[in-house]
Write a protein that holds these residues in place. Structure first.
Motif, PDB file in Angstrom:
ATOM      1  N   MET A 122      65.543  28.704  29.703  1.00 50.28           N
ATOM      2  CA  MET A 122      65.754  30.138  29.237  1.00 50.28           C
ATOM      3  C   MET A 122      66.097  31.001  29.647  1.00 50.28           C
ATOM      4  O   MET A 122      66.378  31.541  30.408  1.00 50.28           O
ATOM      5  CB  MET A 122      65.975  30.577  27.645  1.00 50.28           C
ATOM      6  N   GLU A 123      64.661  31.085  30.719  1.00 55.94           N
ATOM      7  CA  GLU A 123      64.292  32.164  31.009  1.00 55.94           C
ATOM      8  C   GLU A 123      64.502  31.400  32.532  1.00 55.94           C
ATOM      9  O   GLU A 123      65.186  32.812  33.765  1.00 55.94           O
ATOM     10  CB  GLU A 123      62.767  32.531  32.178  1.00 55.94           C
ATOM     11  N   HIS A 124      64.844  30.576  32.963  1.00 58.70           N
ATOM     12  CA  HIS A 124      64.891  29.660  34.310  1.00 58.70           C
ATOM     13  C   HIS A 124      66.523  30.295  34.596  1.00 58.70           C
ATOM     14  O   HIS A 124      66.834  30.172  35.928  1.00 58.70           O
ATOM     15  CB  HIS A 124      64.448  28.551  34.966  1.00 58.70           C
ATOM     16  N   VAL A 125      67.397  29.596  33.486  1.00 59.58           N
ATOM     17  CA  VAL A 125      68.735  29.435  34.519  1.00 59.58           C
ATOM     18  C   VAL A 125      69.629  30.719  33.734  1.00 59.58           C
ATOM     19  O   VAL A 125      70.279  31.740  33.743  1.00 59.58           O
ATOM     20  CB  VAL A 125      69.623  28.542  32.782  1.00 59.58           C
ATOM     21  N   GLY A 126      69.093  31.253  32.314  1.00 53.21           N
ATOM     22  CA  GLY A 126      70.017  32.655  32.242  1.00 53.21           C
ATOM     23  C   GLY A 126      69.153  34.228  33.253  1.00 53.21           C
ATOM     24  O   GLY A 126      69.207  34.866  32.638  1.00 53.21           O
ATOM     25  N   GLY A 127      68.398  33.988  33.371  1.00 55.24           N
ATOM     26  CA  GLY A 127      67.608  35.224  34.832  1.00 55.24           C
ATOM     27  C   GLY A 127      67.787  36.180  34.695  1.00 55.24           C
ATOM     28  O   GLY A 127      66.617  36.121  33.439  1.00 55.24           O
ATOM     29  N   GLU A 128      68.038  37.353  35.227  1.00 53.62           N
ATOM     30  CA  GLU A 128      68.553  38.804  34.690  1.00 53.62           C
ATOM     31  C   GLU A 128      69.293  38.570  33.091  1.00 53.62           C
ATOM     32  O   GLU A 128      69.126  39.623  32.892  1.00 53.62           O
ATOM     33  CB  GLU A 128      68.451  39.544  35.785  1.00 53.62           C
ATOM     34  N   ASP A 129      69.980  37.999  32.432  1.00 54.44           N
ATOM     35  CA  ASP A 129      70.407  37.975  31.560  1.00 54.44           C
ATOM     36  C   ASP A 129      70.036  39.023  30.081  1.00 54.44           C
ATOM     37  O   ASP A 129      68.565  37.909  29.935  1.00 54.44           O
ATOM     38  CB  ASP A 129      71.450  37.375  30.703  1.00 54.44           C
ATOM     39  N   PRO A 130      70.039  39.842  29.309  1.00 52.03           N
ATOM     40  CA  PRO A 130      69.392  40.753  28.572  1.00 52.03           C
ATOM     41  C   PRO A 130      69.867  39.866  27.346  1.00 52.03           C
ATOM     42  O   PRO A 130      68.617  39.264  26.531  1.00 52.03           O
ATOM     43  CB  PRO A 130      69.613  41.801  28.639  1.00 52.03           C
ATOM     44  N   ASP A 131      70.635  39.502  26.813  1.00 45.13           N
ATOM     45  CA  ASP A 131      70.872  38.328  25.416  1.00 45.13           C
ATOM     46  C   ASP A 131      69.684  37.463  25.887  1.00 45.13           C
ATOM     47  O   ASP A 131      68.953  36.908  24.708  1.00 45.13           O
ATOM     48  CB  ASP A 131      72.433  38.042  25.553  1.00 45.13           C
ATOM     49  N   VAL A 132      70.225  36.601  26.856  1.00 51.04           N
ATOM     50  CA  VAL A 132      69.091  35.460  26.960  1.00 51.04           C
ATOM     51  C   VAL A 132      67.922  35.464  26.805  1.00 51.04           C
ATOM     52  O   VAL A 132      66.545  34.988  26.418  1.00 51.04           O
ATOM     53  CB  VAL A 132      69.108  34.810  28.185  1.00 51.04           C
ATOM     54  N   ASP A 133      67.224  36.991  27.406  1.00 48.39           N
ATOM     55  CA  ASP A 133      66.088  36.961  27.436  1.00 48.39           C
ATOM     56  C   ASP A 133      65.489  37.438  26.105  1.00 48.39           C
ATOM     57  O   ASP A 133      63.993  37.918  25.203  1.00 48.39           O
ATOM     58  CB  ASP A 133      65.736  38.666  28.484  1.00 48.39           C
ATOM     59  N   ARG A 134      65.842  38.551  25.583  1.00 49.94           N
ATOM     60  CA  ARG A 134      66.300  38.932  24.117  1.00 49.94           C
ATOM     61  C   ARG A 134      65.836  37.340  23.409  1.00 49.94           C
ATOM     62  O   ARG A 134      64.856  37.486  22.829  1.00 49.94           O
ATOM     63  CB  ARG A 134      67.116  39.665  23.295  1.00 49.94           C
ATOM     64  N   ASP A 135      67.005  36.393  23.300  1.00 49.42           N
ATOM     65  CA  ASP A 135      66.656  35.234  22.766  1.00 49.42           C
ATOM     66  C   ASP A 135      65.792  34.479  22.453  1.00 49.42           C
ATOM     67  O   ASP A 135      64.948  34.144  22.042  1.00 49.42           O
ATOM     68  CB  ASP A 135      68.388  34.239  22.944  1.00 49.42           C
ATOM     69  N   ARG A 136      65.166  34.271  23.753  1.00 49.64           N
ATOM     70  CA  ARG A 136      64.295  33.598  24.499  1.00 49.64           C
ATOM     71  C   ARG A 136      62.335  34.371  23.962  1.00 49.64           C
ATOM     72  O   ARG A 136      61.664  33.720  23.542  1.00 49.64           O
ATOM     73  CB  ARG A 136      64.051  33.852  26.290  1.00 49.64           C
ATOM     74  N   ARG A 137      62.944  35.643  23.680  1.00 53.92           N
ATOM     75  CA  ARG A 137      61.215  36.324  23.680  1.00 53.92           C
ATOM     76  C   ARG A 137      61.626  35.941  21.529  1.00 53.92           C
ATOM     77  O   ARG A 137      60.728  36.052  21.561  1.00 53.92           O
ATOM     78  CB  ARG A 137      61.423  38.042  23.747  1.00 53.92           C
ATOM     79  N   GLU A 138      62.753  36.367  20.805  1.00 53.53           N
ATOM     80  CA  GLU A 138      63.185  35.718  19.354  1.00 53.53           C
ATOM     81  C   GLU A 138      62.337  34.637  19.384  1.00 53.53           C
ATOM     82  O   GLU A 138      61.460  34.701  18.303  1.00 53.53           O
ATOM     83  CB  GLU A 138      64.178  36.049  19.348  1.00 53.53           C
TER      84      GLU A 138
END
Length: 138
Positions: free
Chosen positions: A108-124
């Motif tokens: 998710m970190e690699h594919v999502g890049g700077e997308d805040p939604d993906v980063d939030r989901d990754r942290r969750e």
């Protein structure tokens, strides 16, 4: 990849020590034996052999004491052994799930890049499986 190469410090299944103590090996072997149908049949046969032994013991109290004592001891020991086996199985599954969650987080970190939604989901995801706690304690 070993633990040193992991960016988040998650324990991978391959990093878990494979060496078992003599007790763990004994518990695993015992668990393998008692989980077969023949063990159940042996228990039934024990009861079938015990039932007519009332004539040998003479009193009902002694007769019942024999089977109660035998079954209590066997049950007590088997519960301890099977609990050991179940605990190790649960830990192995947990390590595998943690590795999957860590890999998914990395993806998710690699594919999502700077997308805040993906980063939030990754942290969750990392918080949900406790990977954040392991990072801070490592």
């Amino acid at each position: 990849m070993g633990n040193d190469d992991r960016p988040h410090g998650a324990v991978m299944p391959s990093d878990v020590p494979q060496r078992l103590s003599w007790f763990d090996r004994f518990a695993t072997t015992t668990s393998g034996y008692v989980s077969h149908a023949w063990f159940f049949v042996a228990c039934v046969l024990l009861v079938v052999v015990w039932a007519p032994s009332i004539f040998v013991f003479g009193t009902v109290d002694t007769w019942q004491l024999v089977i109660n004592t035998l079954t209590s001891i066997v049950t007590f020991l088997l519960v301890a052994l099977l609990q050991n086996t179940q605990k190790r199985a649960d830990e192995a599954v947990q390590h595998k799930l943690n590795a999957i969650a860590d890999g998914l987080s990395d993806l998710m970190e690699h594919v999502g890049g700077e997308d805040p939604d993906v980063d939030r989901d990754r942290r969750e995801l990392r918080r949900a499986v406790g990977l954040e706690d392991r990072e801070s304690s490592a």
